[in-house]
Design a protein around this motif. Structure first.
Motif, PDB file in Angstrom:
ATOM      1  N   SER A  53       0.857  -1.191   0.000  1.00 44.02           N
ATOM      2  CA  SER A  53       0.000   0.000   0.000  1.00 44.02           C
ATOM      3  C   SER A  53       0.888   1.234   0.000  1.00 44.02           C
ATOM      4  N   PRO A  54       1.104   1.845  -1.153  1.00 41.54           N
ATOM      5  CA  PRO A  54       1.977   3.023  -1.219  1.00 41.54           C
ATOM      6  C   PRO A  54       1.341   4.240  -0.567  1.00 41.54           C
ATOM      7  N   SER A  55       2.180   5.112  -0.054  1.00 47.08           N
ATOM      8  CA  SER A  55       1.706   6.371   0.523  1.00 47.08           C
ATOM      9  C   SER A  55       1.255   7.307  -0.591  1.00 47.08           C
ATOM     10  N   SER A  56       0.192   8.043  -0.341  1.00 48.56           N
ATOM     11  CA  SER A  56      -0.309   9.001  -1.326  1.00 48.56           C
ATOM     12  C   SER A  56       0.197  10.419  -1.051  1.00 48.56           C
ATOM     13  N   GLU A  57       0.933  10.604   0.059  1.00 51.43           N
ATOM     14  CA  GLU A  57       1.435  11.934   0.415  1.00 51.43           C
ATOM     15  C   GLU A  57       2.648  12.309  -0.423  1.00 51.43           C
ATOM     16  N   GLU A  58       2.829  13.598  -0.631  1.00 49.30           N
ATOM     17  CA  GLU A  58       4.021  14.086  -1.316  1.00 49.30           C
ATOM     18  C   GLU A  58       5.218  13.742  -0.428  1.00 49.30           C
ATOM     19  N   PRO A  59       6.234  13.050  -0.970  1.00 51.18           N
ATOM     20  CA  PRO A  59       7.275  12.452  -0.109  1.00 51.18           C
ATOM     21  C   PRO A  59       8.074  13.431   0.734  1.00 51.18           C
ATOM     22  N   ALA A  60       8.442  14.582   0.205  1.00 46.85           N
ATOM     23  CA  ALA A  60       9.262  15.516   0.982  1.00 46.85           C
ATOM     24  C   ALA A  60       8.499  16.023   2.207  1.00 46.85           C
ATOM     25  N   GLN A  61       7.243  16.404   2.014  1.00 49.48           N
ATOM     26  CA  GLN A  61       6.429  16.876   3.136  1.00 49.48           C
ATOM     27  C   GLN A  61       6.174  15.753   4.139  1.00 49.48           C
ATOM     28  N   ARG A  62       5.930  14.568   3.628  1.00 50.37           N
ATOM     29  CA  ARG A  62       5.674  13.410   4.497  1.00 50.37           C
ATOM     30  C   ARG A  62       6.903  13.104   5.358  1.00 50.37           C
ATOM     31  N   MET A  63       8.094  13.112   4.773  1.00 47.04           N
ATOM     32  CA  MET A  63       9.316  12.835   5.525  1.00 47.04           C
ATOM     33  C   MET A  63       9.530  13.878   6.608  1.00 47.04           C
ATOM     34  N   ALA A  64       9.319  15.141   6.272  1.00 47.78           N
ATOM     35  CA  ALA A  64       9.501  16.206   7.252  1.00 47.78           C
ATOM     36  C   ALA A  64       8.567  16.007   8.447  1.00 47.78           C
ATOM     37  N   LYS A  65       7.313  15.701   8.178  1.00 49.42           N
ATOM     38  CA  LYS A  65       6.343  15.474   9.258  1.00 49.42           C
ATOM     39  C   LYS A  65       6.733  14.267  10.111  1.00 49.42           C
ATOM     40  N   ASN A  66       7.211  13.217   9.477  1.00 50.65           N
ATOM     41  CA  ASN A  66       7.560  12.009  10.222  1.00 50.65           C
ATOM     42  C   ASN A  66       8.835  12.180  11.037  1.00 50.65           C
ATOM     43  N   LEU A  67       9.752  12.999  10.567  1.00 52.46           N
ATOM     44  CA  LEU A  67      10.945  13.306  11.371  1.00 52.46           C
ATOM     45  C   LEU A  67      10.554  14.065  12.628  1.00 52.46           C
ATOM     46  N   LEU A  68       9.609  14.979  12.492  1.00 57.22           N
ATOM     47  CA  LEU A  68       9.110  15.730  13.642  1.00 57.22           C
ATOM     48  C   LEU A  68       8.357  14.799  14.594  1.00 57.22           C
ATOM     49  N   LYS A  69       7.520  13.954  14.046  1.00 58.04           N
ATOM     50  CA  LYS A  69       6.731  13.015  14.848  1.00 58.04           C
ATOM     51  C   LYS A  69       7.626  12.059  15.620  1.00 58.04           C
ATOM     52  N   ALA A  70       8.750  11.669  15.029  1.00 57.98           N
ATOM     53  CA  ALA A  70       9.671  10.737  15.684  1.00 57.98           C
ATOM     54  C   ALA A  70      10.525  11.404  16.751  1.00 57.98           C
ATOM     55  N   GLY A  71      10.409  12.736  16.883  1.00 60.09           N
ATOM     56  CA  GLY A  71      11.167  13.454  17.892  1.00 60.09           C
ATOM     57  C   GLY A  71      12.616  13.689  17.535  1.00 60.09           C
ATOM     58  N   LEU A  72      12.953  13.558  16.243  1.00 62.07           N
ATOM     59  CA  LEU A  72      14.335  13.770  15.819  1.00 62.07           C
ATOM     60  C   LEU A  72      14.632  15.238  15.533  1.00 62.07           C
ATOM     61  N   VAL A  73      13.585  16.056  15.450  1.00 59.49           N
ATOM     62  CA  VAL A  73      13.731  17.503  15.245  1.00 59.49           C
ATOM     63  C   VAL A  73      12.701  18.210  16.113  1.00 59.49           C
ATOM     64  N   GLU A  74      12.934  19.489  16.349  1.00 62.29           N
ATOM     65  CA  GLU A  74      11.999  20.273  17.169  1.00 62.29           C
ATOM     66  C   GLU A  74      11.048  21.078  16.305  1.00 62.29           C
ATOM     67  N   GLN A  75      11.397  21.236  15.044  1.00 60.78           N
ATOM     68  CA  GLN A  75      10.499  21.897  14.100  1.00 60.78           C
ATOM     69  C   GLN A  75      10.676  21.249  12.733  1.00 60.78           C
ATOM     70  N   LEU A  76       9.691  21.484  11.863  1.00 57.09           N
ATOM     71  CA  LEU A  76       9.718  20.830  10.559  1.00 57.09           C
ATOM     72  C   LEU A  76      11.016  21.148   9.806  1.00 57.09           C
ATOM     73  N   PRO A  77      11.752  20.123   9.423  1.00 53.24           N
ATOM     74  CA  PRO A  77      12.979  20.374   8.645  1.00 53.24           C
ATOM     75  C   PRO A  77      12.635  20.591   7.176  1.00 53.24           C
ATOM     76  N   THR A  78      13.601  21.067   6.428  1.00 53.87           N
ATOM     77  CA  THR A  78      13.441  21.196   4.997  1.00 53.87           C
ATOM     78  C   THR A  78      13.996  19.942   4.326  1.00 53.87           C
ATOM     79  N   VAL A  79      13.125  19.248   3.619  1.00 52.82           N
ATOM     80  CA  VAL A  79      13.534  18.037   2.881  1.00 52.82           C
ATOM     81  C   VAL A  79      13.467  18.385   1.398  1.00 52.82           C
ATOM     82  N   GLU A  80      14.595  18.281   0.744  1.00 47.94           N
ATOM     83  CA  GLU A  80      14.647  18.577  -0.679  1.00 47.94           C
ATOM     84  C   GLU A  80      14.943  17.318  -1.470  1.00 47.94           C
ATOM     85  N   LEU A  81      14.136  17.074  -2.491  1.00 46.96           N
ATOM     86  CA  LEU A  81      14.340  15.929  -3.368  1.00 46.96           C
ATOM     87  C   LEU A  81      14.976  16.405  -4.648  1.00 46.96           C
ATOM     88  N   LYS A  82      15.945  15.623  -5.132  1.00 48.47           N
ATOM     89  CA  LYS A  82      16.685  16.027  -6.326  1.00 48.47           C
ATOM     90  C   LYS A  82      16.553  14.969  -7.401  1.00 48.47           C
TER      91      LYS A  82
END
Length: 311
Positions: free
Chosen positions: A282-311
């Motif tokens: 079941s693939p995720s339907s979320e835009e990957p960069a935004q999804r990763m940023a939210k999940n990093l915050l949710k996991a407690g690895l950052v205190e605010q949403l980081p910038t995730v850039e896809l190249k």
């Protein structure tokens, strides 16, 4: 859905960029592994990304890490996103332990051309393509640009592992392979060959990287093999390798794939995931960069949403 070829994450320094994985520093004890949609074959970095590959590979590798932790401890801590896994920091052995149960793939191509010595192990004459070995064999390689074959004695002499470490690594590689064979046999799948990587945390040796995935392993359907061993269908990226061999450009292997080949490769990754895990992908339907940023915050690895850039 945007495909992930390379990414950067603000606040997380890039430690290493491999063929398909990028590693980012978290702290002295942990690192973040990001699985891209890149694919490699014949030690070439293919320019065309494979849809959903990174997320499938990440989820499948983590599934196996949890299944095999009774055999040897591993680096897995948590999968915080379809493409991101938090792992323990370890000092890796610069060798890959390749376990083979059948004479196929690159070892068959070399054998058919007359080669008999593989990583210090001599194979007899008269073997056939895709023939099963009496027992799985170990053909270790050094982690170099061309994955140089090395015998256990050469590995020890080069200081890549002590004799005691090598014996432990070989024992655990064969135990992991036996577990994988038994597990997959229940699914009607043959584990043909695979590679394992290990690291150390202090004096403890652990399993790292990935195991029993289409990137690290070769799979066959048992029914296909029993029907005709010479034309057995492969459930891994050997399909991609064979396409490349059949579509050379002026004698050179192609590094760009048609859309149809990329999609078929993706389908095969989904298929092997579903066969092994027993669940529909079941693939995720979320835009990957935004999804990763939210999940990093949710996991407690950052205190605010980081910038995730896809190249």
């Amino acid at each position: 859905m945007q495909q992930i070829k390379k990414l950067s994450i603000s606040g997380f320094p890039l430690l290493h960029s491999g063929k398909v994985r990028d590693s980012f520093g978290v702290d002295e004890q942990r690192r973040l592994i990001a699985l891209s949609d890149r694919i490699s074959a014949f030690n070439l970095k293919i320019k065309t990304a494979i849809p959903e590959k990174g997320a499938i590979l990440n989820s499948l590798a983590n599934f196996w890490m949890q299944q095999t932790q009774q055999i040897i401890p591993n680096h897995f801590l948590a999968q915080i996103d379809p493409n991101l896994t938090l792992v323990k920091e370890a000092k890796s052995f610069k060798i890959e332990l390749v376990v083979r149960a059948y004479l196929t793939g690159s070892i068959w191509r070399d054998y058919a051309e007359g080669k008999r010595l593989f990583s210090g192990l001599e194979l007899p004459d008269g073997l056939r393509k895709n023939q099963a070995f009496e027992q799985p064999i170990l053909t270790p390689t050094a982690k170099t640009e061309n994955d140089e074959e090395m015998s256990p004695a050469e590995i020890i002499a080069a200081g890549l592992a002590t004799a005691e470490e090598w014996d432990y690594l070989a024992e655990k590689a064969l135990a992991l392979f036996a577990f994988g064979q038994e597990y997959l046999a229940q699914k009607g799948i043959l584990l043909v060959d695979t590679k394992y990587e290990f690291g150390k945390i202090g004096d403890q040796i652990i399993l790292i990287d990935e195991i029993h995935t289409p990137d690290s392993s070769r799979f066959w359907r048992q029914a296909d093999y029993e029907k005709d061993p010479l034309i057995v269908e492969q459930l891994d990226k050997e399909f991609l390798r064979q396409w490349m061999l059949a579509n050379k450009i002026e004698g050179q292997l192609p590094q760009e794939l048609p859309e149809s080949v990329a999609q078929e490769t993706s389908r095969r990754y989904r298929e092997i995931y579903e066969c092994i895990v027993g669940e529909k992908w079941s693939p995720s339907s979320e835009e990957p960069a935004q999804r990763m940023a939210k999940n990093l915050l949710k996991a407690g690895l950052v205190e605010q949403l980081p910038t995730v850039e896809l190249k």
